[in-house]
Design a protein around this motif. Structure first.
Motif, mmCIF file in Angstrom:
data_model
loop_
_atom_site.group_PDB
_atom_site.id
_atom_site.type_symbol
_atom_site.label_atom_id
_atom_site.label_comp_id
_atom_site.label_asym_id
_atom_site.label_seq_id
_atom_site.Cartn_x
_atom_site.Cartn_y
_atom_site.Cartn_z
ATOM 1 N N GLU A 131 0.813 -1.213 0.000
ATOM 2 C CA GLU A 131 0.000 0.000 0.000
ATOM 3 C C GLU A 131 0.848 1.264 0.000
ATOM 4 O O GLU A 131 0.460 2.282 -0.576
ATOM 5 C CB GLU A 131 -0.961 0.001 1.193
ATOM 6 N N GLY A 132 2.029 1.233 0.620
ATOM 7 C CA GLY A 132 2.900 2.416 0.658
ATOM 8 C C GLY A 132 3.335 2.857 -0.728
ATOM 9 O O GLY A 132 3.211 4.031 -1.088
ATOM 10 N N THR A 133 3.846 1.911 -1.525
ATOM 11 C CA THR A 133 4.257 2.241 -2.892
ATOM 12 C C THR A 133 3.041 2.562 -3.739
ATOM 13 O O THR A 133 3.065 3.494 -4.554
ATOM 14 C CB THR A 133 5.065 1.078 -3.507
ATOM 15 N N ASN A 134 1.970 1.824 -3.533
ATOM 16 C CA ASN A 134 0.734 2.036 -4.272
ATOM 17 C C ASN A 134 0.230 3.471 -4.078
ATOM 18 O O ASN A 134 -0.095 4.167 -5.040
ATOM 19 C CB ASN A 134 -0.312 1.019 -3.808
ATOM 20 N N SER A 135 0.185 3.906 -2.845
ATOM 21 C CA SER A 135 -0.286 5.259 -2.521
ATOM 22 C C SER A 135 0.625 6.320 -3.132
ATOM 23 O O SER A 135 0.155 7.319 -3.690
ATOM 24 C CB SER A 135 -0.357 5.422 -1.003
ATOM 25 N N LEU A 136 1.924 6.096 -3.033
ATOM 26 C CA LEU A 136 2.902 7.039 -3.592
ATOM 27 C C LEU A 136 2.706 7.177 -5.098
ATOM 28 O O LEU A 136 2.649 8.293 -5.634
ATOM 29 C CB LEU A 136 4.313 6.548 -3.259
ATOM 30 N N MET A 137 2.556 6.048 -5.785
ATOM 31 C CA MET A 137 2.376 6.090 -7.234
ATOM 32 C C MET A 137 1.056 6.752 -7.600
ATOM 33 O O MET A 137 0.991 7.545 -8.540
ATOM 34 C CB MET A 137 2.445 4.675 -7.839
ATOM 35 N N SER A 138 -0.002 6.456 -6.860
ATOM 36 C CA SER A 138 -1.299 7.085 -7.130
ATOM 37 C C SER A 138 -1.210 8.600 -7.020
ATOM 38 O O SER A 138 -1.733 9.331 -7.866
ATOM 39 C CB SER A 138 -2.359 6.560 -6.156
ATOM 40 N N ASP A 139 -0.531 9.081 -5.988
ATOM 41 C CA ASP A 139 -0.370 10.527 -5.805
ATOM 42 C C ASP A 139 0.441 11.143 -6.944
ATOM 43 O O ASP A 139 0.079 12.188 -7.480
ATOM 44 C CB ASP A 139 0.306 10.828 -4.465
ATOM 45 N N PHE A 140 1.556 10.488 -7.304
ATOM 46 C CA PHE A 140 2.391 10.996 -8.399
ATOM 47 C C PHE A 140 1.583 11.061 -9.694
ATOM 48 O O PHE A 140 1.632 12.047 -10.427
ATOM 49 C CB PHE A 140 3.611 10.094 -8.624
ATOM 50 N N ILE A 141 0.865 9.990 -9.981
ATOM 51 C CA ILE A 141 0.098 9.906 -11.230
ATOM 52 C C ILE A 141 -0.936 11.030 -11.317
ATOM 53 O O ILE A 141 -1.029 11.712 -12.337
ATOM 54 C CB ILE A 141 -0.554 8.513 -11.370
ATOM 55 N N ALA A 142 -1.688 11.223 -10.253
ATOM 56 C CA ALA A 142 -2.723 12.266 -10.260
ATOM 57 C C ALA A 142 -2.111 13.647 -10.496
ATOM 58 O O ALA A 142 -2.627 14.435 -11.306
ATOM 59 C CB ALA A 142 -3.507 12.249 -8.952
ATOM 60 N N GLU A 143 -1.014 13.951 -9.824
ATOM 61 C CA GLU A 143 -0.363 15.255 -9.998
ATOM 62 C C GLU A 143 0.172 15.427 -11.418
ATOM 63 O O GLU A 143 0.030 16.492 -12.023
ATOM 64 C CB GLU A 143 0.803 15.397 -9.017
ATOM 65 N N GLN A 144 0.805 14.392 -11.941
ATOM 66 C CA GLN A 144 1.425 14.503 -13.253
ATOM 67 C C GLN A 144 0.396 14.561 -14.370
ATOM 68 O O GLN A 144 0.605 15.264 -15.364
ATOM 69 C CB GLN A 144 2.417 13.356 -13.455
ATOM 70 N N GLU A 145 -0.711 13.856 -14.217
ATOM 71 C CA GLU A 145 -1.776 13.968 -15.208
ATOM 72 C C GLU A 145 -2.298 15.405 -15.265
ATOM 73 O O GLU A 145 -2.530 15.940 -16.358
ATOM 74 C CB GLU A 145 -2.912 13.003 -14.876
ATOM 75 N N LYS A 146 -2.452 16.030 -14.121
ATOM 76 C CA LYS A 146 -2.921 17.417 -14.082
ATOM 77 C C LYS A 146 -1.892 18.354 -14.714
ATOM 78 O O LYS A 146 -2.254 19.255 -15.481
ATOM 79 C CB LYS A 146 -3.204 17.842 -12.631
ATOM 80 N N THR A 147 -0.622 18.126 -14.441
ATOM 81 C CA THR A 147 0.425 18.961 -15.035
ATOM 82 C C THR A 147 0.435 18.816 -16.553
ATOM 83 O O THR A 147 0.569 19.812 -17.275
ATOM 84 C CB THR A 147 1.804 18.610 -14.443
ATOM 85 N N ILE A 148 0.273 17.599 -17.049
ATOM 86 C CA ILE A 148 0.213 17.382 -18.498
ATOM 87 C C ILE A 148 -0.978 18.133 -19.091
ATOM 88 O O ILE A 148 -0.843 18.792 -20.129
ATOM 89 C CB ILE A 148 0.148 15.874 -18.841
ATOM 90 N N TRP A 149 -2.119 18.046 -18.450
ATOM 91 C CA TRP A 149 -3.307 18.766 -18.922
ATOM 92 C C TRP A 149 -3.011 20.271 -19.011
ATOM 93 O O TRP A 149 -3.314 20.912 -20.012
ATOM 94 C CB TRP A 149 -4.486 18.495 -17.983
ATOM 95 N N MET A 150 -2.401 20.837 -17.965
ATOM 96 C CA MET A 150 -2.111 22.273 -17.959
ATOM 97 C C MET A 150 -1.082 22.645 -19.024
ATOM 98 O O MET A 150 -1.228 23.668 -19.703
ATOM 99 C CB MET A 150 -1.643 22.716 -16.570
ATOM 100 N N MET A 151 -0.050 21.819 -19.176
ATOM 101 C CA MET A 151 0.985 22.092 -20.183
ATOM 102 C C MET A 151 0.394 21.991 -21.596
ATOM 103 O O MET A 151 0.720 22.804 -22.463
ATOM 104 C CB MET A 151 2.160 21.124 -20.034
ATOM 105 N N ASN A 152 -0.460 21.016 -21.814
ATOM 106 C CA ASN A 152 -1.114 20.899 -23.127
ATOM 107 C C ASN A 152 -2.035 22.089 -23.396
ATOM 108 O O ASN A 152 -2.128 22.569 -24.533
ATOM 109 C CB ASN A 152 -1.864 19.580 -23.246
ATOM 110 N N ALA A 153 -2.716 22.587 -22.359
ATOM 111 C CA ALA A 153 -3.541 23.785 -22.513
ATOM 112 C C ALA A 153 -2.672 24.974 -22.905
ATOM 113 O O ALA A 153 -3.041 25.782 -23.769
ATOM 114 C CB ALA A 153 -4.308 24.066 -21.219
ATOM 115 N N TRP A 154 -1.502 25.084 -22.301
ATOM 116 C CA TRP A 154 -0.561 26.167 -22.633
ATOM 117 C C TRP A 154 -0.110 26.038 -24.091
ATOM 118 O O TRP A 154 -0.013 27.047 -24.797
ATOM 119 C CB TRP A 154 0.649 26.102 -21.686
ATOM 120 N N LEU A 155 0.149 24.819 -24.547
ATOM 121 C CA LEU A 155 0.618 24.610 -25.921
ATOM 122 C C LEU A 155 -0.435 24.956 -26.979
ATOM 123 O O LEU A 155 -0.088 25.223 -28.123
ATOM 124 C CB LEU A 155 1.059 23.143 -26.112
#
Length: 157
Positions: A131-155
Motif C-alpha cells: 500500500e505504501g508504494t501504491n499510494s505514492l504512485m497514485s499521488d504521483f500519477i494524479a499530480e502529473q496527469e494534471k500537469t500534463i493537462w495544464m501544459m497541453n492547454a498552454w501549448l
C-alpha cells in the motif's frame, strides 16, 4: 515465503525496488532537464516560465527523495550515481533548450514516460499488497496527469 521487515514478500519487494530505481533514475534526468530549461529559457515568456520551471524542479527534487526513501523502506538501496541513472533512465536528455514550446514539449513527453513507469509500479505494488508504494504512485500519477493537462492547454495558444 520469506517476508521483509514490513511484512512484504522479499522477492516482490526486490522487483519493486528494481522498478523504483528506474523511476528514481528517470526522475533525476527529469529534474536535471527542468534545471536546464529553468536556466536557459529565453523570450517574452521568460518570467512566467522561469518561475514555473523552478516550481516543477523543486517538486521533482522532493519526489526523488520520496522514491529513494521508499526503496530503503522496502529493504533496497537507491541508486545514487549519474552513471547508474543514465544507464537505466527512460527519459530523453533535454540539452540546450531555450525555446518555450520545446521546453514545454520536453516536460510533457517526460511526464508521459514517468507515468508509464508509475503505472507499471502501481500494478506491481498492488500485486505485492504494498500500500505504501501504491499510494505514492497514485499521488504521483494524479499530480502529473494534471500537469500534463495544464501544459497541453498552454501549448494550444
Amino acid at each position: 515465503m520469506e517476508l521483509n521487515s514490513i511484512g512484504l514478500e522479499v522477492e516482490k519487494a526486490k522487483e519493486l525496488n528494481s522498478k523504483l530505481n528506474v523511476l528514481l533514475s528517470s526522475f533525476q534526468v527529469y529534474y536535471q532537464n527542468l534545471r536546464g530549461v529553468h536556466w536557459n529559457i529565453r523570450g517574452r515568456r521568460f518570467f512566467d516560465l522561469h518561475m514555473k520551471f523552478e516550481e516543477l524542479y523543486t517538486d521533482a527534487n522532493e519526489k526523488v527523495d520520496m522514491i529513494a526513501e521508499r526503496i530503503l523502506t522496502l529493504g533496497g538501496k537507491p541508486l545514487h550515481t549519474f552513471e547508474d541513472y543514465m544507464s537505466i533512465s527512460k527519459l530523453p536528455v533535454g540539452k540546450n533548450i531555450s525555446v518555450d514550446v520545446e521546453a514545454i514539449k520536453l516536460i510533457v513527453n517526460s511526464l508521459k514516460e514517468l507515468l508509464v513507469i508509475e503505472r507499471d509500479l502501481l500494478e506491481l505494488s498492488d500485486d505485492a499488497n504494498d500500500e505504501g508504494t501504491n499510494s505514492l504512485m497514485s499521488d504521483f500519477i494524479a499530480e502529473q496527469e494534471k500537469t500534463i493537462w495544464m501544459m497541453n492547454a498552454w501549448l494550444e495558444e
